[in-house]
Structures are given as structure tokens and as C-alpha cells.
Design a protein around this motif. Sequence first.
Motif, PDB file in Angstrom:
ATOM      1  N   PHE A   1       0.806  -1.220   0.000  1.00  0.00           N
ATOM      2  CA  PHE A   1       0.000   0.000   0.000  1.00  0.00           C
ATOM      3  C   PHE A   1       0.840   1.271   0.000  1.00  0.00           C
ATOM      4  CE2 PHE A   1       0.616  -0.929   4.501  1.00  0.00           C
ATOM      5  CZ  PHE A   1       0.859   0.318   5.059  1.00  0.00           C
ATOM      6  N   ALA A   2       2.159   1.180   0.017  1.00  0.00           N
ATOM      7  CA  ALA A   2       2.992   2.383  -0.025  1.00  0.00           C
ATOM      8  C   ALA A   2       4.420   2.016  -0.383  1.00  0.00           C
ATOM      9  CB  ALA A   2       2.965   3.123   1.316  1.00  0.00           C
ATOM     10  N   VAL A   3       5.058   2.884  -1.172  1.00  0.00           N
ATOM     11  CA  VAL A   3       6.480   2.802  -1.478  1.00  0.00           C
ATOM     12  C   VAL A   3       7.038   4.208  -1.329  1.00  0.00           C
ATOM     13  CG1 VAL A   3       8.242   2.222  -3.182  1.00  0.00           C
ATOM     14  CG2 VAL A   3       6.120   0.905  -3.099  1.00  0.00           C
ATOM     15  N   GLU A   4       8.120   4.365  -0.548  1.00  0.00           N
ATOM     16  CA  GLU A   4       8.707   5.679  -0.302  1.00  0.00           C
ATOM     17  C   GLU A   4      10.218   5.599  -0.425  1.00  0.00           C
ATOM     18  OE1 GLU A   4       7.166   8.480   0.159  1.00  0.00           O
ATOM     19  OE2 GLU A   4       5.098   7.788   0.503  1.00  0.00           O
ATOM     20  N   ARG A   5      10.816   6.621  -1.032  1.00  0.00           N
ATOM     21  CA  ARG A   5      12.269   6.677  -1.135  1.00  0.00           C
ATOM     22  C   ARG A   5      12.876   7.081   0.194  1.00  0.00           C
ATOM     23  NH1 ARG A   5      14.501  11.854  -1.548  1.00  0.00           N
ATOM     24  NH2 ARG A   5      13.005  13.541  -1.842  1.00  0.00           N
ATOM     25  N   CYS A   6      14.157   6.852   0.328  1.00  0.00           N
ATOM     26  CA  CYS A   6      14.883   7.211   1.543  1.00  0.00           C
ATOM     27  C   CYS A   6      15.494   8.597   1.358  1.00  0.00           C
ATOM     28  CB  CYS A   6      15.972   6.189   1.838  1.00  0.00           C
ATOM     29  SG  CYS A   6      16.926   6.539   3.325  1.00  0.00           S
ATOM     30  N   TYR A   7      15.113   9.533   2.220  1.00  0.00           N
ATOM     31  CA  TYR A   7      15.693  10.875   2.187  1.00  0.00           C
ATOM     32  C   TYR A   7      17.125  10.802   2.722  1.00  0.00           C
ATOM     33  CZ  TYR A   7      11.018  12.835   1.435  1.00  0.00           C
ATOM     34  OH  TYR A   7       9.787  13.146   0.918  1.00  0.00           O
ATOM     35  N   GLY A   8      18.054  11.368   1.984  1.00  0.00           N
ATOM     36  CA  GLY A   8      19.428  11.418   2.437  1.00  0.00           C
ATOM     37  C   GLY A   8      20.273  10.223   2.064  1.00  0.00           C
ATOM     38  N   ARG A   9      19.721   9.241   1.367  1.00  0.00           N
ATOM     39  CA  ARG A   9      20.509   8.077   0.960  1.00  0.00           C
ATOM     40  C   ARG A   9      20.005   7.588  -0.388  1.00  0.00           C
ATOM     41  NH1 ARG A   9      21.354   3.092   4.967  1.00  0.00           N
ATOM     42  NH2 ARG A   9      22.660   4.681   5.968  1.00  0.00           N
ATOM     43  N   ALA A  10      20.864   7.684  -1.393  1.00  0.00           N
ATOM     44  CA  ALA A  10      20.491   7.236  -2.730  1.00  0.00           C
ATOM     45  C   ALA A  10      20.498   5.718  -2.793  1.00  0.00           C
ATOM     46  CB  ALA A  10      21.459   7.814  -3.761  1.00  0.00           C
TER      47      ALA A  10
ATOM     48  N   TRP B   1      14.582   7.913   6.237  1.00  0.00           N
ATOM     49  CA  TRP B   1      15.689   8.844   6.068  1.00  0.00           C
ATOM     50  C   TRP B   1      16.961   8.243   6.645  1.00  0.00           C
ATOM     51  CZ3 TRP B   1      11.994   9.098   9.776  1.00  0.00           C
ATOM     52  CH2 TRP B   1      12.416   9.168  11.096  1.00  0.00           C
ATOM     53  N   ALA B   2      18.092   8.782   6.191  1.00  0.00           N
ATOM     54  CA  ALA B   2      19.413   8.484   6.750  1.00  0.00           C
ATOM     55  C   ALA B   2      20.141   9.807   6.876  1.00  0.00           C
ATOM     56  CB  ALA B   2      20.178   7.522   5.843  1.00  0.00           C
ATOM     57  N   HIS B   3      20.706  10.064   8.079  1.00  0.00           N
ATOM     58  CA  HIS B   3      21.276  11.377   8.346  1.00  0.00           C
ATOM     59  C   HIS B   3      22.510  11.226   9.232  1.00  0.00           C
ATOM     60  CE1 HIS B   3      21.761  15.525   8.603  1.00  0.00           C
ATOM     61  NE2 HIS B   3      20.706  15.905   9.292  1.00  0.00           N
ATOM     62  N   GLY B   4      23.671  11.644   8.721  1.00  0.00           N
ATOM     63  CA  GLY B   4      24.885  11.604   9.515  1.00  0.00           C
ATOM     64  C   GLY B   4      25.210  10.198   9.986  1.00  0.00           C
TER      65      GLY B   4
ATOM     66  N   GLY C   1      22.422   6.724  11.437  1.00  0.00           N
ATOM     67  CA  GLY C   1      21.870   5.562  10.767  1.00  0.00           C
ATOM     68  C   GLY C   1      20.590   5.904  10.031  1.00  0.00           C
ATOM     69  N   ALA C   2      19.883   4.871   9.606  1.00  0.00           N
ATOM     70  CA  ALA C   2      18.643   5.040   8.841  1.00  0.00           C
ATOM     71  C   ALA C   2      17.459   4.661   9.714  1.00  0.00           C
ATOM     72  CB  ALA C   2      18.673   4.181   7.581  1.00  0.00           C
TER      73      ALA C   2
ATOM     74  N   GLU D   1      14.449   1.289  13.432  1.00  0.00           N
ATOM     75  CA  GLU D   1      15.837   1.454  13.016  1.00  0.00           C
ATOM     76  C   GLU D   1      16.092   0.466  11.891  1.00  0.00           C
ATOM     77  OE1 GLU D   1      20.393   1.264  14.817  1.00  0.00           O
ATOM     78  OE2 GLU D   1      18.662   0.863  16.109  1.00  0.00           O
ATOM     79  N   VAL D   2      16.482   0.960  10.724  1.00  0.00           N
ATOM     80  CA  VAL D   2      16.519   0.114   9.533  1.00  0.00           C
ATOM     81  C   VAL D   2      17.893   0.079   8.892  1.00  0.00           C
ATOM     82  CG1 VAL D   2      14.079   0.416   9.044  1.00  0.00           C
ATOM     83  CG2 VAL D   2      15.716   2.027   8.076  1.00  0.00           C
ATOM     84  N   ASP D   3      18.929   0.384   9.654  1.00  0.00           N
ATOM     85  CA  ASP D   3      20.274   0.387   9.098  1.00  0.00           C
ATOM     86  C   ASP D   3      20.896  -0.998   9.234  1.00  0.00           C
ATOM     87  OD1 ASP D   3      21.977   1.875   7.655  1.00  0.00           O
ATOM     88  OD2 ASP D   3      23.011   2.813   9.335  1.00  0.00           O
ATOM     89  N   GLY D   4      21.309  -1.570   8.115  1.00  0.00           N
ATOM     90  CA  GLY D   4      21.986  -2.859   8.156  1.00  0.00           C
ATOM     91  C   GLY D   4      21.023  -4.020   8.273  1.00  0.00           C
ATOM     92  N   ALA D   5      21.548  -5.128   8.778  1.00  0.00           N
ATOM     93  CA  ALA D   5      20.781  -6.371   8.835  1.00  0.00           C
ATOM     94  C   ALA D   5      20.055  -6.553  10.161  1.00  0.00           C
ATOM     95  CB  ALA D   5      21.708  -7.553   8.597  1.00  0.00           C
ATOM     96  N   THR D   6      19.976  -5.511  10.981  1.00  0.00           N
ATOM     97  CA  THR D   6      19.353  -5.644  12.303  1.00  0.00           C
ATOM     98  C   THR D   6      18.158  -4.707  12.441  1.00  0.00           C
ATOM     99  OG1 THR D   6      20.906  -4.016  13.211  1.00  0.00           O
ATOM    100  CG2 THR D   6      21.514  -6.349  13.386  1.00  0.00           C
ATOM    101  N   SER D   7      17.366  -4.597  11.407  1.00  0.00           N
ATOM    102  CA  SER D   7      16.209  -3.709  11.458  1.00  0.00           C
ATOM    103  C   SER D   7      15.264  -4.138  12.571  1.00  0.00           C
ATOM    104  CB  SER D   7      15.475  -3.719  10.110  1.00  0.00           C
ATOM    105  OG  SER D   7      16.307  -3.194   9.100  1.00  0.00           O
TER     106      SER D   7
END
Length: 457
Positions: free
Chosen positions: A310-319, A383-386, A389-390, A406-412
Motif C-alpha cells: 500500500f505504499a512505497v517511499e524513497r529514503c531521504y538522504g541516501r540514494a 531517512w538516513a542522516h549523519g 543511521g537510517a 531502526e533500519v540500518d543494516g541487517a538488524t532492522s
Amino acid sequence: MCARCSPSPLLASRRKNSTNCAPSSTRSASRARSSSAKIISCRCTCKWRVHSASSSKSSWPTWTARKNGPFRANCRGLRGGGLLTSLIICRSRQKSRIAHDPLSAAPTWKALDTVQIPIPGKFRLLSPTCDPDLLLLTHQSDHDDHNLLLYSVGAGIPVVLPHVHTKLVRAIAVPPTGSTSLAATASMDATACLVQLRSQTIVARFALGAPGWSATFHSSDPNYLFFGTANSTMRMFDVRWPAAPLRDLADPLGPRGGQFLHSVVHVGSSLLAASMRSVVEWRHLDGPAAAPVCAKVVVPPDVPATAQCFAVERCYGRAGSFALAFRGVNVPAKYVVANVPAVGGEARNTAATTDPAASSVVFPSPVMASNSPATLMTRLGMWAHGDQGAYLAAPNEAHKIIDLFEVDGATSKWDSCLDPKCAAPLLDTKPILLPDRVVLAGVNEQGQLHLFESGAE
């Protein structure tokens, strides 16, 4: 500070009235962090400074609002199209300078402010703009007018951009680069618009051939726009020649009743679109002679085969990163982070290396589950900032809060929740990336704008 001056709510002036929403361990880490910033001067021109012993020369511009000074007096008498332009001029003459500490690896979240937008009607979508003080929202008036609304958080001034569409606005998008003041819209009146926010003018209007449901800019070139429609077709336009589309991209599963392309993002060299039955990826869209390749995205096994995206969103600050949201009957919402690896960079999808028609999307993190169903097709923010993390923020319909993952890496994993203490659930949440912190904005249908911030106190 003088009695007449007060800085923008996106800055630190309202922190003293904030409520900490982070876990106790995070708050303890924040208290242990030293802070040497202090206000050393304030003038009646609203040019105030914050001095930090660690970085006294670093500074960044931001906006300042005055409750009783010439800023409000200058803007009170303005009318029509000149309001936003004059608003920007007034704020640009009253810039502040602030020296900021580095971002912490464990952010502390606080309730920053709750604002009632002083215009009656219904609100659903919001988006940050190139100006961190201005938010773009969709507005449906009590007379069934469908407009865009620019809201200055610092000044508390709403500016309505009328006559953009005649029916419900389903999508708003801004360029990922954030360097222009453009915005794109898609509406149920089967048209899309490119709007210049500073001048409040419609730059181009596009015919979609069917009700519009989604919109996005090219990830690196804002001259290209993509719009998803109700007949499972994606239209690609060049804003310099808006009369006809460059391409019409059809869902490979074919059109079916009610299967509209409600979400679209352009990430890396891939265009990803979602309907309630599938997520598809198009590649090779940049070259006019190249034939687009379309592939169905295979979601992780933790997502049931019957689940609806029901939703797809890009990550702000990380291509290269984006997030997908799924729902099912009597099943809580599920969120998953995905990447489109760059060519020649990290390893691509194994199937894509052997089959050119296979999807290149990879899922580096486990699926995250909410404790709430998703019936309102709410929108999330990632988002990902500094070095923080994401993170992913998603409205929780059942409890009327915001779930943070927290969605950075394999430990979301689930991180915490933010409670806006509102009667109606939030419909959209988006991040505003500032140099030293992140401000998370959420809006509900009644026009209550809730702001949270992360960073050092």
C-alpha cells in the motif's frame, strides 16, 4: 533574547517545552553527552547566535520568525501571489547563525510542537521542500476545492495555491536533490501539474489519460517526471516538452479493475511502482533508443503472498534505498527496506546477474511488523542522516502514534514510538533533514501538524 524575538520552531527555542519520547537508555545517553552551546547575543533585528566551544566558526543559515516585529507587520498586508515571495524575502533578511554539534549515533526524540493549520478543510499528504521551513500539503476545502497549501512552520502563515486541480490530489512530489523549488502533483481529474512554489505558478500541465495516483521525479535529473494512473499505466514526461509523454509503461500483469499504480519512486537507474497486487521495476529508461526492461519484484518470504503493497517511499538522504509497506486481512502492517545497488558497486540480486529480465532489487534487512492494521493507506517516511543511521517512521492507526524503526543494516527492528496525543490518526509522516538534527512532521485529516525532533539537547 529580547522580548520581541523568538526563533523558528524548527530550531532550539521550543526545546525547553518539549517532552522526551525516547527510551530511558537513550535519554541517559543524551544526558551524559556534554553541550557547550549557549546564546551570547541577540539583536532586535532577530540575528542571534549560538556559540559552541568545539566549533565556533561553523555556521548554517536558518529562518527566524518574530511575533510582534516587522516580519509579521510586513507580511500582514500582502495579498495574492506575492505573499510567498515576500515571505521568503522577509525571512532571508533575518537569517540566524548557529554552530551545531555532530549528530549522535543514538538520537533523542522530543515532541517539538503541535500546530493547527488555520484553514478549514481536509489534509492528507505532506512533503518537505527545498526550504526547510516550508511544508507542502494537499488541501480539500469545505466547498470541495482541491488545492495545494504551503505552510511556513516558523511564521505560522499558510499560503493556498488555488485552481491546481478540480478533483482530489492523490500525490505530491519534490526533486530528490532538494535544490529547486519545484513540486509535481497527480490528481483524480486525470491531469498532473508541475508547480513553481516560489512564484506560485503552474509551470506545466500534463494529460494522464486516466485518474492520477502517484508521482515522482527522476532521481538525478528533475527534467523527467513519472506518473502512475488508475489504468495500471506509468507515463514518463520531459517537463521541457509537456504536450506528449516520452513513454507509456504498462504493468506487465495487464490492467485489472481497481489495480491502480498508487506509489512510484525512481531509485538509482530503476523505476519502481506498486499496485495492490504487485511491485514492478522498470530499467533502461534513460536512453531514448533503449528498450525498457520490466520485472516483477519478488518480496521477502516473511511477507505473505496474499499481502497488498500500500505504499512505497524513497529514503531521504541516501540514494539507492527505499521502503515498502504491506497489509493484509486481519494482519498488522509490515515494512521492509530495499536497495537498488549501483552498477559496478555492491553485489546485485543473484537472479539479475544471470537473467537480464529479473529484478535487481535486494532486501538487506528483515521484515518489520507493526501492531496495527493499515486500512487508511497511510504514508511513511524514511531517512538516513549523519552517523545516526537510517530510520523509518510509520503512522500507527490503532494507537494514533508514530512507530519508529531502526533500519540500518541487517538488524532492522522497532526502536520507539512518538505520541502526538491527537484524536485522529496521522495520515502522512515525512522527515525534514537539518544540518544538526532531523525534524519529523506528521499531519492528520483535521490539519493538525505534529513536529518531533531528534538530536542533542
